[in-house]
Write an enzyme that holds these catalytic residues in place. Structure first.
Site, mmCIF file in Angstrom:
data_model
loop_
_atom_site.group_PDB
_atom_site.id
_atom_site.type_symbol
_atom_site.label_atom_id
_atom_site.label_comp_id
_atom_site.label_asym_id
_atom_site.label_seq_id
_atom_site.Cartn_x
_atom_site.Cartn_y
_atom_site.Cartn_z
ATOM 1 N N GLU A 130 0.758 -1.453 0.655
ATOM 2 C CA GLU A 130 0.011 -0.233 -0.341
ATOM 3 C C GLU A 130 0.982 1.362 0.094
ATOM 4 O OE1 GLU A 130 -2.064 0.885 3.181
ATOM 5 O OE2 GLU A 130 -4.129 1.394 2.089
ATOM 6 N N ALA A 275 1.426 -1.866 10.581
ATOM 7 C CA ALA A 275 0.082 -3.707 10.350
ATOM 8 C C ALA A 275 0.143 -2.922 8.797
ATOM 9 C CB ALA A 275 -0.521 -3.890 11.548
ATOM 10 N N MET A 276 -0.337 -4.096 8.370
ATOM 11 C CA MET A 276 -0.941 -4.008 7.343
ATOM 12 C C MET A 276 -2.110 -5.190 6.417
ATOM 13 S SD MET A 276 -1.811 -1.756 4.377
ATOM 14 C CE MET A 276 -3.113 -2.664 3.154
ATOM 15 N N GLU A 277 -3.284 -4.766 6.169
ATOM 16 C CA GLU A 277 -4.266 -5.267 6.397
ATOM 17 C C GLU A 277 -4.598 -6.254 4.943
ATOM 18 O OE1 GLU A 277 -4.324 -1.979 5.903
ATOM 19 O OE2 GLU A 277 -6.055 -1.626 4.609
ATOM 20 N N ASN A 278 -3.891 -7.354 4.627
ATOM 21 C CA ASN A 278 -3.951 -7.822 3.738
ATOM 22 C C ASN A 278 -4.889 -9.032 3.789
ATOM 23 O OD1 ASN A 278 -2.020 -6.600 2.630
ATOM 24 N ND2 ASN A 278 -0.719 -7.936 3.578
ATOM 25 N N HIS A 308 -7.899 -2.895 14.929
ATOM 26 C CA HIS A 308 -6.918 -2.079 13.621
ATOM 27 C C HIS A 308 -7.750 -2.981 12.183
ATOM 28 C CE1 HIS A 308 -6.579 1.441 11.881
ATOM 29 N NE2 HIS A 308 -6.090 0.679 11.049
ATOM 30 N N GLU A 309 -6.858 -4.172 12.142
ATOM 31 C CA GLU A 309 -6.564 -4.615 10.575
ATOM 32 C C GLU A 309 -7.742 -5.690 10.329
ATOM 33 O OE1 GLU A 309 -3.823 -2.915 9.573
ATOM 34 O OE2 GLU A 309 -2.809 -2.564 10.990
ATOM 35 N N HIS A 312 -10.730 -3.961 9.179
ATOM 36 C CA HIS A 312 -10.002 -3.072 7.464
ATOM 37 C C HIS A 312 -10.831 -4.676 6.705
ATOM 38 C CE1 HIS A 312 -8.383 0.385 7.326
ATOM 39 N NE2 HIS A 312 -7.871 -0.757 8.050
ATOM 40 N N GLU A 331 -9.521 3.573 6.939
ATOM 41 C CA GLU A 331 -8.784 3.686 7.603
ATOM 42 C C GLU A 331 -10.114 5.161 8.894
ATOM 43 O OE1 GLU A 331 -6.027 3.055 7.645
ATOM 44 O OE2 GLU A 331 -5.800 2.274 6.180
HETATM 45 ZN ZN ZN Z 1 -6.078 0.591 9.226
#
Ligand code: ZN
Length: 831
Positions: A130, A275-278, A308-309, A312, A331
């Site tokens: 992202e 973190a990243m929400e893949n 949070h993730e 998503h 977000e």
């Molecule tokens: Zn986020």
């Protein structure tokens, strides 16, 4: 168009592409068997895309070492690649395009990052895309509204864990090699696809729920992963517990079954973000694997990020913004849900306390910069998108949603969310799509609310005029808010009244009983700077830490900090409040924030002539409290001491003694030892040999990074010059090593050592922006910005570089504004 310009896709051209292309499937074959060999810089990648087209040509995005072959509908085509875009001609209505290329292993956390663990020599890979780095790994349509069904096929060394968004469909075992094919995904945007590969340590579990229609229950396999050398520190049980609690909660709240087939969470090295929400494969910073002692606030922060993730998986992954203007659509919601679900479903019942103190501070700060923007932003291109992961998009957006919940009620808010998921599952949306559902669920027209909160910038400052009996707001907006009245009872401040009211105009009459402290925005329903009147401030100075409710204390700490940043509350008066009340602050998150803010105030807001005295007072407070406190509070104070000791050597001999093994009042874990050594180095009390000895105790990736910082922090002009040169010119530095180099360069009271580099900074940044990746360039531009005593060089650069890329100008303008605030607040201190 240069390759750099070609890489910066615009909203206009991607929107045009989406009108002529309809993507169906993407098959991606990656050969990662070369990863363990450090001499191999690249990996082969082949993408086969199927799509319909209503134009004869288009382009497909790719960044990497080479593009070797382009096949369109079975016919070989010449490779027309400008370094970012591959021109595709000869399109029919239905198309299959195959592109064979070589991607580059990344050292900057963008694309396919490769990390080699110094402890055991093992290589670890993960992807991070992202907003637009999927094209560093596969040729693709790099825009969120061209969703496709992806099939990943990954060749990797035998014995590795290989993960992607979907469950494994089949594995072919060869000699020393395995080829893993994953099941086809549901429709996904390119930026949330992901691949992780390496000899990660694995912990598994399961989450299951009765299905919504009473048939087969839903079963989702859970996985938690970290590097093998961190396995002894990995508290996977707590991570999986929070995960199950969160999935239970969202499953109920969103009324849409968890949309993906697996839920893996991987804690990865040298990560650029939290973190990243893949979908099905969330990646996290390794900072959440606690190597040493950790506070409850750190565990709360990690739980918040997990939730949070997870939010998503619905907001962002299931329903995705059309373009980056509506980044907030995912977000702001995820940020809100991180706190909401923490409080509703986990042991962190007071999650809104930290939100009030930490997240909101981030929002208020960002919203007072010249670069502030409406929550619904105007994002013309990818460089602008990259910089918009900011305090407005996340924390202000979440704060405003909190205000919306206060306005329409929690039930209507979640009902609106459920309708939104039902209607737009696997699609793309804009603001209007959400407002329609929220309005329908709440029965309220939200046009005015949206105009007041989502489409404006800045905030109101609210005061209470005791004489007139009126609430007064600048920059008027409609607020739903509460006002708390507190009075002294038996030596404590006790809330005697709480009044909820609507505030519409500049002045609103509000009769309140006589009270020592009037706390505007008690309960933190709205988003505004709340001021304390002089009588309230006096009550706070005396009794802040006697207030029982941590949420109320959070709002008072926040009001004090905002007033200090604005130069309305003298910094020394603020610091006296911190020294008096922080030692009695029982909430670890609030204590952490208070110590960080105090250190910042000493360095930035205190007038120059008072700074030495304030440095000493703060150092002595942290020293004393490290001895007096216990548990998590002691850890917070010890970390504050390590930070303060970089500016004064009054306790250098004591700290050397601690490191040598005597008299430390707290157990020194590896990270705390490195922090103390960095402080000693910055004051000239640590040698190269000390750093080498410390590395033999902790020869890990984290240890090596810390050592870079310690060595670069020595107060010696040649050392700092070397760090400076290395930061700008050593392109082999990883993202983490660059930060450590910059941190060392700036450590301690070092202005005299480094002021000579100011001119060079301004001479370098423009070339750096065009030559380096945006992640690395951003760290250089913000990290090395001169802490000068004049804005003249900033203004001169801005005047001479009117035509510089907007994203670079934004960073310089923001840094200039931070400096302007420092100078203005110092000026306002009087004598
Ligand atoms: Zn986020």
């Amino acid at each position: 168009m240069s390759a750099h310009e070609a890489a910066n896709l615009t909203r206009e051209e991607t929107a045009a592409r989406a009108t002529v292309i309809s993507l169906r499937t993407v098959r991606v074959e990656l050969d990662l068997t070369t990863a363990p060999d450090p001499a191999r810089t690249g990996f082969t990648t082949a993408s086969t895309l199927t799509f319909t087209a209503s134009a004869g040509e288009t382009w497909i995005d790719f960044l990497g070492e080479s593009v070797d072959r382009v096949v369109v509908n079975g016919a070989e085509r010449p490779v027309e690649w400008d370094g970012a875009r591959i021109r595709i001609t000869g399109l029919a209505d239905d198309n299959e395009v195959r592109i064979e290329a070589v991607g580059a292993y990344s050292r900057s956390g963008e694309g396919l990052h490769r990390f080699v663990d110094p402890v055991d020599g093992q290589a670890y890979l993960y992807t991070q895309y992202e907003p637009a780095d999927a094209r560093r790994v596969m040729a693709c349509f790099e825009q969120p509204d061209l969703k496709g069904r992806y099939t990943f096929v990954v060749a990797a060394p035998a014995g590795w864990h290989v993960l992607s968004n979907q469950a494994v469909a089949k594995i072919d075992q060869g000699i020393g090699v395995q080829t893993v094919e994953f099941a086809e995904t549901l429709p996904l945007s390119s930026y949330i696809t992901a691949v992780v590969a390496g000899p990660y340590h694995q912990v598994t579990g399961e989450w299951s729920r009765p299905s919504h229609d009473g048939a087969e229950p839903q079963r989702v396999p859970l996985g938690a992963y970290c590097r093998a050398s961190l396995a002894e520190h990995f508290d996977a049980d707590e991570i999986l517990e929070i995960t199950r609690q969160g999935l239970d909660f969202y499953d109920d709240a969103f009324g849409f079954p968890y949309p993906w087939s697996t839920y893996d969470q991987v804690f990865v090295p040298e990560y650029n973000l939290g973190a990243m929400e893949n979908p099905g494969l969330v990646t996290f910073t390794e900072a959440y694997v606690f190597r040493g002692a950790s506070t409850e606030a750190q565990h709360e922060g990690r739980a918040n990020t997990i939730l949070h993730e997870m939010a998503h998986m619905w907001f962002g992954d299931l329903v995705t913004m059309r373009w980056w203007d509506d980044l907030w659509l995912k977000e702001s919601f995820a940020d809100y849900m991180g706190a909401h679900a923490s409080a509703a479903a986990t042991r962190f019942a007071d999650a809104w306390v930290s939100f009030a103190a930490r997240r909101k501070a981030w929002a208020y700060q960002a919203d007072q910069l010249p670069s502030t923007h409406p929550i619904v932003a105007d994002i013309p291109d990818l460089e602008a998108a990259k910089l918009n992961f900011d305090g407005i998009t996340y924390a202000k957006g979440a704060s405003v949603l909190k205000q919306l919940v206060a306005y329409v009620g929690e039930d209507a808010f979640f009902e609106g969310a459920r309708r939104y998921f039902q209607r737009h599952a696997y699609g793309n949306t804009t603001l209007d799509d959400l407002l329609v559902e929220l309005s329908g669920a709440s029965g309220r027209d939200l046009t005015a609310w949206s105009a007041a909160w989502l489409e404006t910038t800045g905030m109101s400052t609210i005061t209470y005029d005791r004489t007139a009996g009126e609430l007064v707001q600048t920059d008027p907006r409609p607020h739903r808010l509460a006002v708390g009245c507190y009075s002294r009872v038996d030596g404590t401040l006790v809330r005697t009244d709480l009044v909820e009211t609507d505030l519409l105009d500049e002045r609103t009459a509000l009769e309140l009983p006589d009270a020592d402290l009037i706390l505007i925005n008690d309960l933190d329903l709205t988003y505004a700077k709340a001021r304390l009147d002089e009588r309230s401030l006096a009550a706070v100075e005396e009794g802040l830490s006697t207030i029982e409710d941590a949420h109320a204390r959070a709002l008072i700490w926040s009001a004090l900090w905002n007033a200090t940043r604005d130069g309305e509350l003298p910094a020394r008066r603020y610091l006296a409040i911190v020294r008096h009340h922080a030692p009695a602050e029982g909430h670890i998150g609030l204590l952490t924030a208070a110590t960080l803010n105090a250190a910042f105030a000493v360095g930035h807001y205190v007038a120059d002539d008072a700074r030495p005295e304030e440095r000493t007072a703060w150092l002595e407070t942290t020293w004393e409290q490290t001895h007096r406190s216990t548990g998590g509070a002691q850890l917070v104070w010890a970390r504050a001491l390590a930070a303060a000791a970089a500016y004064s050597d009054a306790h250098a001999a004591d700290l050397q003694g601690w490191l040598a093994g005597s008299d430390a009042p707290i157990g020194l874990d590896a990270d705390l030892r490195w922090s103390l050594l960095a402080a000693l180095s910055a004051t000239g009390h640590a040698t190269v040999l000390d750093a080498e000895k410390e590395l033999t105790r902790d020869d890990t990736a984290t240890g090596r990074t810390a050592q870079i910082r310690v060595l670069a922090a020595r107060p010696d002009a040649d050392v700092r010059a070397e760090a400076w040169a290395s930061a700008w010119t050593d392109t082999t530095l990883t993202n983490d090593h660059l930060d450590a180099t910059i941190g060392g360069f700036r450590a301690g009271e070092s202005r005299a050592l480094i002021a000579g580099f100011d001119d060079e900074y301004f001479a370098r940044i423009r070339d750096t922006w065009s030559e380096r990746s945006i992640e690395i360039a951003r760290r250089l531009v913000t990290g090395l910005f001169p802490d000068a005593d004049s804005l003249a060089p900033v203004d001169a650069w801005l005047a001479e570089n009117d035509d510089a890329p907007a994203a670079l100008r934004r960073l310089v303008i923001e840094q200039g504004d931070h400096l302007a605030r420092d100078l203005r607040v110092r000026e306002a201190q009087g004598s």
